[in-house]
Motif scaffolding. Structure first.
Motif, PDB file in Angstrom:
ATOM      1  N   THR A  55       0.836  -1.197   0.000  1.00  0.00           N
ATOM      2  CA  THR A  55       0.000   0.000   0.000  1.00  0.00           C
ATOM      3  C   THR A  55       0.874   1.250   0.000  1.00  0.00           C
ATOM      4  O   THR A  55       2.054   1.184   0.353  1.00  0.00           O
ATOM      5  N   TRP A  60       2.195  -4.253   3.742  1.00  0.00           N
ATOM      6  CA  TRP A  60       2.154  -5.339   2.767  1.00  0.00           C
ATOM      7  C   TRP A  60       0.758  -5.942   2.758  1.00  0.00           C
ATOM      8  O   TRP A  60       0.424  -6.790   3.572  1.00  0.00           O
ATOM      9  N   ARG A  61      -0.079  -5.466   1.840  1.00  0.00           N
ATOM     10  CA  ARG A  61      -1.437  -5.978   1.676  1.00  0.00           C
ATOM     11  C   ARG A  61      -1.755  -6.002   0.191  1.00  0.00           C
ATOM     12  O   ARG A  61      -1.479  -5.054  -0.535  1.00  0.00           O
ATOM     13  N   HIS A  63      -3.876  -5.359  -2.761  1.00  0.00           N
ATOM     14  CA  HIS A  63      -4.987  -4.456  -3.037  1.00  0.00           C
ATOM     15  C   HIS A  63      -5.061  -4.172  -4.534  1.00  0.00           C
ATOM     16  O   HIS A  63      -4.133  -4.450  -5.287  1.00  0.00           O
ATOM     17  N   LEU A  85      -9.465  -2.922  -0.928  1.00  0.00           N
ATOM     18  CA  LEU A  85      -8.883  -4.048  -0.186  1.00  0.00           C
ATOM     19  C   LEU A  85      -9.961  -5.119  -0.135  1.00  0.00           C
ATOM     20  O   LEU A  85     -10.961  -4.960   0.567  1.00  0.00           O
TER      21      LEU A  85
END
Length: 99
Positions: A55, A60-61, A63, A85
């Motif tokens: 992001t 750390w995701r 998306h 998300l």
């Protein structure tokens, strides 16, 4: 026999990913349309921007970023972004525009 089973599982997983991506795209388009209606803007188009792992805040995701075009007076065009998300709209990024 095992190779056939793994092939079926791989195809099933691919179909599931495609189906979930389409569902997310429909939710994103509805959220963008609602936002444009709230701000009294005309929605021109919606497109998938990209899938990202990190992001802008540095987390750390996984998306997805959707890009869209809108018009405020009908004779101009601006580009905005929506970050999703999962199936939840997280943030809108709208540039300054004329009213």
């Amino acid at each position: 026999m095992i190779a056939d089973l793994l092939a079926i599982l791989a195809v099933s997983f691919g179909c599931l990913l495609f189906w979930q991506q389409r569902r997310q795209a429909e939710i994103a388009k509805a959220a963008i349309a609602r936002k444009c209606q709230q701000l009294e803007l005309q929605l021109v188009s919606v497109a998938l921007g990209s899938h990202k792992l990190k992001t802008p805040e540095g987390l750390w995701r996984f998306h997805t970023v959707y890009q869209f075009e809108f018009s405020s007076l009908g004779d101009d065009c601006y580009q905005g972004k929506l970050t999703m998300l999962g199936f939840k709209p997280v943030s809108f990024d709208l540039p300054p525009h004329r009213l």
